[in-house]
Design an enzyme around this catalytic site. Structure first.
Site, PDB file in Angstrom:
ATOM      1  N   CYS A  65       0.807  -1.222   0.000  1.00 19.64           N
ATOM      2  CA  CYS A  65       0.000   0.000   0.000  1.00 19.64           C
ATOM      3  C   CYS A  65       0.839   1.270   0.000  1.00 19.64           C
ATOM      4  CB  CYS A  65      -0.925   0.012   1.215  1.00 19.64           C
ATOM      5  SG  CYS A  65      -2.005   1.472   1.249  1.00 19.64           S
ATOM      6  N   ARG A  68      -0.233   4.622   2.918  1.00 14.81           N
ATOM      7  CA  ARG A  68      -0.170   4.368   4.367  1.00 14.81           C
ATOM      8  C   ARG A  68       0.062   5.606   5.244  1.00 14.81           C
ATOM      9  NH1 ARG A  68       4.051  -0.430   4.742  1.00 14.81           N
ATOM     10  NH2 ARG A  68       4.568   0.031   2.562  1.00 14.81           N
ATOM     11  N   TRP A 235      -9.434   5.930  -0.820  1.00 17.17           N
ATOM     12  CA  TRP A 235      -9.836   6.526  -2.095  1.00 17.17           C
ATOM     13  C   TRP A 235      -8.917   5.934  -3.155  1.00 17.17           C
ATOM     14  CZ3 TRP A 235      -8.479   9.878   2.052  1.00 17.17           C
ATOM     15  CH2 TRP A 235      -7.137  10.246   2.060  1.00 17.17           C
ATOM     16  N   GLU A 240      -5.068   3.375 -10.913  1.00 17.19           N
ATOM     17  CA  GLU A 240      -5.799   2.101 -10.745  1.00 17.19           C
ATOM     18  C   GLU A 240      -6.946   2.024 -11.762  1.00 17.19           C
ATOM     19  OE1 GLU A 240      -6.413   0.775  -6.537  1.00 17.19           O
ATOM     20  OE2 GLU A 240      -6.126   2.901  -6.192  1.00 17.19           O
TER      21      GLU A 240
HETATM   22  C1  HEM Z   1      -6.533   6.347   1.657  1.00 20.05           C
HETATM   23  C2  HEM Z   1      -6.213   6.104   0.395  1.00 20.05           C
HETATM   24  C3  HEM Z   1      -5.506   4.871  -0.080  1.00 20.05           C
HETATM   25  C4  HEM Z   1      -4.846   4.799  -1.265  1.00 20.05           C
HETATM   26  C5  HEM Z   1      -4.697   5.913  -2.301  1.00 20.05           C
HETATM   27  C6  HEM Z   1      -4.324   3.459  -1.375  1.00 20.05           C
HETATM   28  C7  HEM Z   1      -3.628   2.992  -2.487  1.00 20.05           C
HETATM   29  C8  HEM Z   1      -3.370   1.663  -2.716  1.00 20.05           C
HETATM   30  C9  HEM Z   1      -2.980   1.120  -3.995  1.00 20.05           C
HETATM   31  C10 HEM Z   1      -2.819   1.908  -5.297  1.00 20.05           C
HETATM   32  C11 HEM Z   1      -2.788  -0.206  -3.828  1.00 20.05           C
HETATM   33  C12 HEM Z   1      -2.378  -1.229  -4.902  1.00 20.05           C
HETATM   34  C13 HEM Z   1      -3.692  -1.847  -5.368  1.00 20.05           C
HETATM   35  C14 HEM Z   1      -3.560  -2.626  -6.672  1.00 20.05           C
HETATM   36  O1  HEM Z   1      -2.555  -2.423  -7.388  1.00 20.05           O
HETATM   37  O2  HEM Z   1      -4.478  -3.411  -6.955  1.00 20.05           O
HETATM   38  C15 HEM Z   1      -3.059  -0.501  -2.438  1.00 20.05           C
HETATM   39  C16 HEM Z   1      -2.947  -1.766  -1.882  1.00 20.05           C
HETATM   40  C17 HEM Z   1      -3.373  -2.067  -0.602  1.00 20.05           C
HETATM   41  N1  HEM Z   1      -3.900  -1.195   0.321  1.00 20.05           N
HETATM   42 FE1  HEM Z   1      -4.030   0.808   0.164  1.00 20.05          FE
HETATM   43  N2  HEM Z   1      -4.642   2.734  -0.260  1.00 20.05           N
HETATM   44  C18 HEM Z   1      -5.384   3.554   0.556  1.00 20.05           C
HETATM   45  C19 HEM Z   1      -5.962   3.186   1.771  1.00 20.05           C
HETATM   46  C20 HEM Z   1      -5.925   1.912   2.312  1.00 20.05           C
HETATM   47  C21 HEM Z   1      -6.656   1.513   3.504  1.00 20.05           C
HETATM   48  C22 HEM Z   1      -7.615   2.409   4.291  1.00 20.05           C
HETATM   49  C23 HEM Z   1      -6.321   0.214   3.739  1.00 20.05           C
HETATM   50  C24 HEM Z   1      -6.775  -0.713   4.847  1.00 20.05           C
HETATM   51  C25 HEM Z   1      -7.266  -0.287   6.021  1.00 20.05           C
HETATM   52  C26 HEM Z   1      -5.401  -0.196   2.688  1.00 20.05           C
HETATM   53  C27 HEM Z   1      -4.835  -1.463   2.597  1.00 20.05           C
HETATM   54  C28 HEM Z   1      -4.219  -1.935   1.443  1.00 20.05           C
HETATM   55  C29 HEM Z   1      -3.875  -3.329   1.223  1.00 20.05           C
HETATM   56  C30 HEM Z   1      -4.066  -4.486   2.223  1.00 20.05           C
HETATM   57  C31 HEM Z   1      -3.332  -3.422  -0.058  1.00 20.05           C
HETATM   58  C32 HEM Z   1      -2.807  -4.697  -0.774  1.00 20.05           C
HETATM   59  C33 HEM Z   1      -3.989  -5.325  -1.515  1.00 20.05           C
HETATM   60  C34 HEM Z   1      -3.610  -6.631  -2.236  1.00 20.05           C
HETATM   61  O3  HEM Z   1      -2.638  -7.274  -1.779  1.00 20.05           O
HETATM   62  O4  HEM Z   1      -4.304  -6.978  -3.226  1.00 20.05           O
HETATM   63  N3  HEM Z   1      -5.162   0.855   1.841  1.00 20.05           N
HETATM   64  N4  HEM Z   1      -3.396   0.652  -1.769  1.00 20.05           N
HETATM   65  N1  LIG Z   2      -7.264   2.442  -3.548  1.00 25.06           N
HETATM   66  C1  LIG Z   2      -7.454   1.251  -3.253  1.00 25.06           C
HETATM   67  N2  LIG Z   2      -7.015   0.264  -4.094  1.00 25.06           N
HETATM   68  C2  LIG Z   2      -6.877  -1.068  -3.780  1.00 25.06           C
HETATM   69  C3  LIG Z   2      -6.386  -1.460  -2.532  1.00 25.06           C
HETATM   70  C4  LIG Z   2      -6.292  -2.837  -2.239  1.00 25.06           C
HETATM   71  C5  LIG Z   2      -6.629  -3.776  -3.187  1.00 25.06           C
HETATM   72  C6  LIG Z   2      -7.098  -3.347  -4.421  1.00 25.06           C
HETATM   73  C7  LIG Z   2      -7.496  -4.385  -5.442  1.00 25.06           C
HETATM   74  N3  LIG Z   2      -6.284  -5.071  -5.842  1.00 25.06           N
HETATM   75  C8  LIG Z   2      -6.531  -6.250  -6.640  1.00 25.06           C
HETATM   76  C9  LIG Z   2      -6.328  -5.886  -8.088  1.00 25.06           C
HETATM   77  C10 LIG Z   2      -6.568  -7.100  -8.957  1.00 25.06           C
HETATM   78  C11 LIG Z   2      -5.196  -7.746  -9.082  1.00 25.06           C
HETATM   79  C12 LIG Z   2      -4.197  -6.648  -8.803  1.00 25.06           C
HETATM   80  N4  LIG Z   2      -4.975  -5.485  -8.339  1.00 25.06           N
HETATM   81  C13 LIG Z   2      -7.230  -2.012  -4.730  1.00 25.06           C
HETATM   82  C14 LIG Z   2      -8.141   0.850  -2.016  1.00 25.06           C
HETATM   83  C15 LIG Z   2      -9.151  -0.066  -1.817  1.00 25.06           C
HETATM   84  C16 LIG Z   2      -9.530  -0.152  -0.449  1.00 25.06           C
HETATM   85  C17 LIG Z   2      -8.800   0.663   0.368  1.00 25.06           C
HETATM   86  S1  LIG Z   2      -7.707   1.547  -0.541  1.00 25.06           S
END
Ligand code: HEM
Ligand SMILES: N=C(Nc1cccc(CNC[C@@H]2CCCN2)c1)c1cccs1
Length: 359
Positions: A65, A68, A235, A240
């Site tokens: 993420c 963070r 958000w 994405e």
């Molecule tokens: C506040 C704005 C936030 C932004 C802009 C953001 C942005 C992102 C982005 C761009 C990714 C990669 C997703 C992908 O490529 O599919 C990501 C992954 C992730 N984010 Fe954040 N995030 C935010 C908030 C949060 C929050 C609130 C949480 C949890 C409480 C969180 C937990 C995670 C987790 C667990 C992943 C990995 C998901 C996976 O392994 O598929 N994020 N985030």
């Molecule tokens: N901005 C966001 N994007 C996000 C975060 C966690 C996971 C995902 C979805 N990821 C799965 C996709 C599908 C395969 C690779 N990306 C999106 C957020 C979603 C929820 C909190 S932040």
């Protein structure tokens, strides 16, 4: 027996109470209380404070993420007392509303009941709001990422509409009961029509996307307890939507149409038509969300915020862990500081994890 649960619980209490500046006495008392509970019932419950802190630190520990920096401002909603599918659906509607906040998105998590063995909840959706995908002879209509879940919804009685942007129903399962479907009231789903700041023709593509990404397929592990239903939202980062969801060939595959409408030569790579189309699609996404007052972050600002997160963590004496391949944005990655440094991908807990698909 239960010594793993006990070990995880003790580690969590020590780090959690330590960060919350509690006394040594409070720590020992709480560990003793948990130990007795686990030895007699094989389980223990978190206090509201432990739950909130655990959910926030789990975000702080999410190596993939980039968002963070704001981990400590997570809005934690404790719904561990609901026990009917209808109540869970209602809580999810409340989550959508409070998180959307008319566009000024509030990062929020709702945590549902988790007891030893029984009474576990699963939300079958990948995200609370997501578009359906239909496999047809003419190819896929809608979001191809959703084809399998859409078929499951239809098997469970959902009426398909075969549109490009049909919002899927909630599928909620308690224990091994029959899963229940709930349509999300349309007035709760804020969407943004995508238009371009200069190209008038862009809106003719009739593209849109939903405002709030709410991940509902991951579990939250805190002190040895795994919450299997703990949907969380932030958000979007513009890429994405603009560089993946609407751009990938296996998703909405919009680049050829945009390239042609831009008058580019899409028959050869060397015109860099894909890169030019990508750029304008991402500019359109950021422009549209901003103009509609819906929170979104561009990948440059997100990287700068992540830099600030790293500085604060180091200042607090905590090591920053990360997954480089996920942290770099898909557009102009080398223009961010992230690209030029390594990150240790050590998995710390509390954290969010994948869990097997329930369907
Ligand atoms: C506040 C704005 C936030 C932004 C802009 C953001 C942005 C992102 C982005 C761009 C990714 C990669 C997703 C992908 O490529 O599919 C990501 C992954 C992730 N984010 Fe954040 N995030 C935010 C908030 C949060 C929050 C609130 C949480 C949890 C409480 C969180 C937990 C995670 C987790 C667990 C992943 C990995 C998901 C996976 O392994 O598929 N994020 N985030
Ligand atoms: N901005 C966001 N994007 C996000 C975060 C966690 C996971 C995902 C979805 N990821 C799965 C996709 C599908 C395969 C690779 N990306 C999106 C957020 C979603 C929820 C909190 S932040």
């Amino acid at each position: 027996m239960f010594d793993v649960l006990l070990k995880e619980a003790e580690d969590f209490i020590r780090s959690c109470y330590g960060e919350l500046n509690k006394t040594e006495q409070e720590i020992e008392t709480r560990i003793e209380e948990i130990t007795k509970k686990v030895q007699s019932e094989g389980f223990y419950e978190h206090t509201a404070e432990e739950l909130e802190y655990g959910a926030k630190v789990a975000w702080r520990n999410s190596n993939r993420c980039i968002g963070r920096l704001f981990w400590d401002s997570l809005n934690v909603i404790d719904k561990r007392y609901v026990n009917k599918e209808e109540e869970i659906a209602e809580a999810l509607f409340e989550h959508i509303e409070t998180a959307t906040n008319y566009g000024r998105i509030r990062p929020t998590i709702t945590i549902f009941p988790q007891k030893k063995d029984y009474h576990s909840v699963r939300i079958w959706n990948h995200q609370i709001i997501r578009y359906a995908g239909y496999e047809t002879e003419q190819g896929v209509i809608g979001d191809s990422d959703s084809v399998s879940f859409t078929e499951t919804c239809i098997k469970l009685g959902w009426e398909p509409k075969y549109g490009k942007f049909d919002v899927l129903p909630l599928v909620i399962q308690i224990n091994d009961h029959q899963p229940r479907l709930f349509e999300i009231p349309a007035n709760l789903v804020l969407e943004v029509p995508i238009r371009h700041p200069q190209y008038e023709w862009f809106s003719d593509l009739q593209l849109k996307w939903y405002a709030v990404p709410i991940i509902s397929s991951m579990s939250l592990e805190i002190g040895g307890i795994t919450y299997t239903a703990a949907p969380f939202n932030g958000w979007y980062m513009g890429t994405e939507i603009g560089a993946r969801n609407l751009a990938d060939e296996s998703r909405y595959n919009m680049l050829p149409q945009i390239g042609s409408l831009m008058g580019l030569d899409i028959s050869t790579n060397i015109s860099l038509w894909k890169d030019r189309a990508l750029l304008e699609l991402n500019a359109a996404v950021l422009h549209s969300y901003k103009e509609d007052g819906v929170s979104i972050v561009d990948h440059h600002t997100a990287a700068q915020q992540f830099k600030k997160f790293e500085e604060i963590e180091i200042d607090k004496g905590r090591q920053v862990t990360g997954n480089w391949a996920w942290l770099i944005p898909p557009l102009a990655p080398a223009t961010t500081h992230i690209y030029h440094k390594p990150y240790k991908n050590e998995i710390k807990k509390p954290n969010y994890f994948y869990q097997p698909n329930p369907y």
